[in-house]
Write a protein that holds these residues in place. Structure first.
Motif, PDB file in Angstrom:
ATOM      1  N   SER A 205       7.333  -8.687 -11.044  1.00  0.00           N
ATOM      2  CA  SER A 205       7.616  -7.672 -12.062  1.00  0.00           C
ATOM      3  C   SER A 205       9.056  -7.201 -11.988  1.00  0.00           C
ATOM      4  O   SER A 205       9.649  -6.843 -13.010  1.00  0.00           O
ATOM      5  CB  SER A 205       6.671  -6.474 -11.887  1.00  0.00           C
ATOM      6  N   VAL A 206       9.620  -7.190 -10.792  1.00  0.00           N
ATOM      7  CA  VAL A 206      11.029  -6.803 -10.654  1.00  0.00           C
ATOM      8  C   VAL A 206      11.932  -7.951 -11.107  1.00  0.00           C
ATOM      9  O   VAL A 206      12.880  -7.758 -11.873  1.00  0.00           O
ATOM     10  CB  VAL A 206      11.343  -6.399  -9.198  1.00  0.00           C
ATOM     11  N   LYS A 207      11.626  -9.165 -10.641  1.00  0.00           N
ATOM     12  CA  LYS A 207      12.473 -10.311 -10.988  1.00  0.00           C
ATOM     13  C   LYS A 207      12.457 -10.607 -12.482  1.00  0.00           C
ATOM     14  O   LYS A 207      13.464 -11.080 -13.038  1.00  0.00           O
ATOM     15  CB  LYS A 207      12.025 -11.538 -10.193  1.00  0.00           C
ATOM     16  N   PHE A 248      17.349  -4.339  -5.090  1.00  0.00           N
ATOM     17  CA  PHE A 248      15.966  -4.799  -4.942  1.00  0.00           C
ATOM     18  C   PHE A 248      15.655  -4.992  -3.460  1.00  0.00           C
ATOM     19  O   PHE A 248      16.236  -5.857  -2.796  1.00  0.00           O
ATOM     20  CB  PHE A 248      15.806  -6.114  -5.716  1.00  0.00           C
ATOM     21  N   LEU A 249      14.732  -4.170  -2.949  1.00  0.00           N
ATOM     22  CA  LEU A 249      14.266  -4.270  -1.566  1.00  0.00           C
ATOM     23  C   LEU A 249      12.853  -4.839  -1.609  1.00  0.00           C
ATOM     24  O   LEU A 249      11.905  -4.138  -1.982  1.00  0.00           O
ATOM     25  CB  LEU A 249      14.274  -2.895  -0.894  1.00  0.00           C
ATOM     26  N   TYR A 282      14.753  -0.386  -6.571  1.00  0.00           N
ATOM     27  CA  TYR A 282      13.371  -0.808  -6.796  1.00  0.00           C
ATOM     28  C   TYR A 282      12.909  -1.495  -5.511  1.00  0.00           C
ATOM     29  O   TYR A 282      13.560  -2.438  -5.041  1.00  0.00           O
ATOM     30  CB  TYR A 282      13.264  -1.789  -7.966  1.00  0.00           C
ATOM     31  N   ALA A 283      11.792  -1.046  -4.958  1.00  0.00           N
ATOM     32  CA  ALA A 283      11.280  -1.621  -3.719  1.00  0.00           C
ATOM     33  C   ALA A 283       9.831  -2.045  -3.889  1.00  0.00           C
ATOM     34  O   ALA A 283       9.067  -1.407  -4.622  1.00  0.00           O
ATOM     35  CB  ALA A 283      11.391  -0.597  -2.580  1.00  0.00           C
ATOM     36  N   THR A 284       9.455  -3.120  -3.219  1.00  0.00           N
ATOM     37  CA  THR A 284       8.057  -3.545  -3.189  1.00  0.00           C
ATOM     38  C   THR A 284       7.553  -3.462  -1.753  1.00  0.00           C
ATOM     39  O   THR A 284       8.308  -3.669  -0.807  1.00  0.00           O
ATOM     40  CB  THR A 284       7.871  -4.986  -3.702  1.00  0.00           C
ATOM     41  N   SER A 285       6.275  -3.152  -1.625  1.00  0.00           N
ATOM     42  CA  SER A 285       5.688  -3.034  -0.291  1.00  0.00           C
ATOM     43  C   SER A 285       4.177  -3.191  -0.387  1.00  0.00           C
ATOM     44  O   SER A 285       3.575  -2.890  -1.430  1.00  0.00           O
ATOM     45  CB  SER A 285       6.027  -1.673   0.330  1.00  0.00           C
ATOM     46  N   GLU A 317       8.270   9.692  -1.377  1.00  0.00           N
ATOM     47  CA  GLU A 317       8.395  10.690  -2.441  1.00  0.00           C
ATOM     48  C   GLU A 317       9.767  10.669  -3.092  1.00  0.00           C
ATOM     49  O   GLU A 317       9.966  11.287  -4.140  1.00  0.00           O
ATOM     50  CB  GLU A 317       8.093  12.078  -1.883  1.00  0.00           C
ATOM     51  N   ARG A 318      10.729   9.985  -2.500  1.00  0.00           N
ATOM     52  CA  ARG A 318      12.043   9.878  -3.116  1.00  0.00           C
ATOM     53  C   ARG A 318      12.041   8.871  -4.274  1.00  0.00           C
ATOM     54  O   ARG A 318      13.003   8.799  -5.021  1.00  0.00           O
ATOM     55  CB  ARG A 318      13.088   9.494  -2.065  1.00  0.00           C
ATOM     56  N   PHE A 319      10.984   8.074  -4.374  1.00  0.00           N
ATOM     57  CA  PHE A 319      10.825   7.194  -5.524  1.00  0.00           C
ATOM     58  C   PHE A 319      10.146   7.991  -6.639  1.00  0.00           C
ATOM     59  O   PHE A 319       9.015   8.464  -6.473  1.00  0.00           O
ATOM     60  CB  PHE A 319       9.975   5.976  -5.154  1.00  0.00           C
TER      61      PHE A 319
END
Length: 384
Positions: A205-207, A248-249, A282-285, A317-319
């Motif tokens: 979704s990010v890419k 992007f992380l 934008y980060a994914t985890s 919470e910073r996101f």
């Protein structure tokens, strides 16, 4: 040459070769450039156009940061360009590149072609200023996607994934698209955390954003966890660029004791300096709060447990936006398979459905990734 504004190009070996009439040195530079970066057969003109377009000077810095250019700076810049136009642009050397893909963005290629084709010194200068204002200069101007490992490297073969390829996550897609479009429109937008089960479309979704919005000025920088500490300095540099950037992380998991945990908190909120308006994270985890937890973290008194919980929440919470990606049910999994096959002109039937179920039982469980892998295997068996 005694240039005032564009003096950086005087140190180029090919330019020195021209001025010293060293044809061997000139040809070496032109051949290498044409075969790796060339997009026209006007060899010398394009070489000089590329040097100017990527020169870091006071004119390019002011232009790419959107600041005004005074009459005196413009006049002195034009004096330089007139000299360059007469001494370098006028050399009638042709060299047709072999035609291999440079990996550069379409916008960069079009701009270089226009600059190369300038029919006057003033036209050349005006196109250079336009290039700086719309694309910037250097590596940031050439690509839409980058990797960062202490330095920026352009990505020439960006993953071709699109949102049409992602089935069953309509809410998540709409949310991330809307936030990114708001960002590109110059309005306030949120950092985004995409979390949940593996293989559910978080990274895709990010890419997919770069393929949707790359032509609108979106740029993406993939960064490993080890470089998180560099986000503030990188953001300060990106703030001088005309484009908008997503850092992007991917597949991020942290421990509250790791220096990267605190560095990311500071990078997102916690600096005295305001965050760059043209940079988002934008980060994914696989984890809702990005943090590994052990049972020992929940032991001890109430104050200890509460402190740990607050520390854990302080990063996630910073996101501003958190999107959950859950593993699909059996029905949803089969629907993803059905939609992916339909895009290839194949209708789902009972036999294919049975094969898809057996596949997910043997290869990692129900997920969008598993559905895509099944369809790939099914098509390969059919010879498609």
């Amino acid at each position: 040459m005694d240039l005032l504004i564009f003096d950086g190009i005087e140190n180029d070996s090919c330019v020195k070769g021209v001025m010293e009439k060293n044809n061997v040195e000139v040809l070496r530079g032109i051949i290498k450039f044409s075969e790796t970066e060339g997009v026209t057969d006007s060899a010398i003109r394009e070489y000089i156009a590329s040097l100017l377009a990527n020169d870091d000077n006071i004119l390019s810095r002011l232009s790419r940061s959107g600041k005004s250019i005074g009459d005196d700076l413009y006049r002195l810049s034009l004096m330089d360009i007139e000299h360059i136009y007469k001494t370098l642009f006028a050399i009638p050397m042709k060299y047709k590149p072999s035609g291999n893909d440079t990996g550069f963005s379409a916008a960069y290629i079009d701009s270089i072609k226009s600059i190369t084709g300038s029919d006057s010194a003033k036209k050349l200068l005006d196109l250079l200023i336009k290039h700086y204002r719309t694309l910037g200069c250097g590596v940031l101007a050439k690509y839409t996607a980058f990797k960062y490992d202490g330095a920026l490297t352009g990505v020439s073969d960006v993953d071709a994934i699109t949102f049409d390829d992602l089935v069953g996550i309509e809410h998540q897609k709409k949310t991330v698209i809307d936030n990114t479009r708001t960002f590109l429109d110059g309005n306030a937008a949120n950092n985004v955390l995409l979390f949940g089960d593996r293989g559910t479309g978080k990274s895709s979704s990010v890419k997919a954003l770069i393929n949707m919005f790359g032509s609108d000025g979106l740029r993406m920088i993939e960064m490993p966890k080890s470089c998180i500490k560099d986000i503030p300095s990188l953001s300060r540099m990106l703030a001088q660029s005309p484009n908008r950037y997503i850092i992007f992380l991917d597949d991020l998991t942290l421990d509250p004791e790791e220096p990267e945990f605190k560095a990311l908190k500071i990078a997102m909120e916690g600096q005295l300096q305001a965050n760059a308006e043209n940079v988002l994270i934008y980060a994914t985890s696989n984890r809702r709060h990005l943090v590994r937890e052990n049972w020992s973290d929940r032991e001890g008194g109430e104050v200890h447990v509460n402190d740990h919980i607050q520390e854990t929440l302080s990063l996630s919470e910073r996101f501003g936006i958190s999107l959950v990606f859950s593993a699909p049910t059996k029905k949803e999994y089969l629907n993803i398979v059905c939609e992916l096959l339909k895009k290839r002109g194949i209708e789902m039937n009972a036999d294919i459905e049975k094969q898809a179920v057996v596949w997910e039982m043997n290869y990692g469980g129900k997920s969008a990734r598993c559905a895509k892998q099944f369809v790939t295997a099914y098509l390969s068996r059919k010879g498609d």
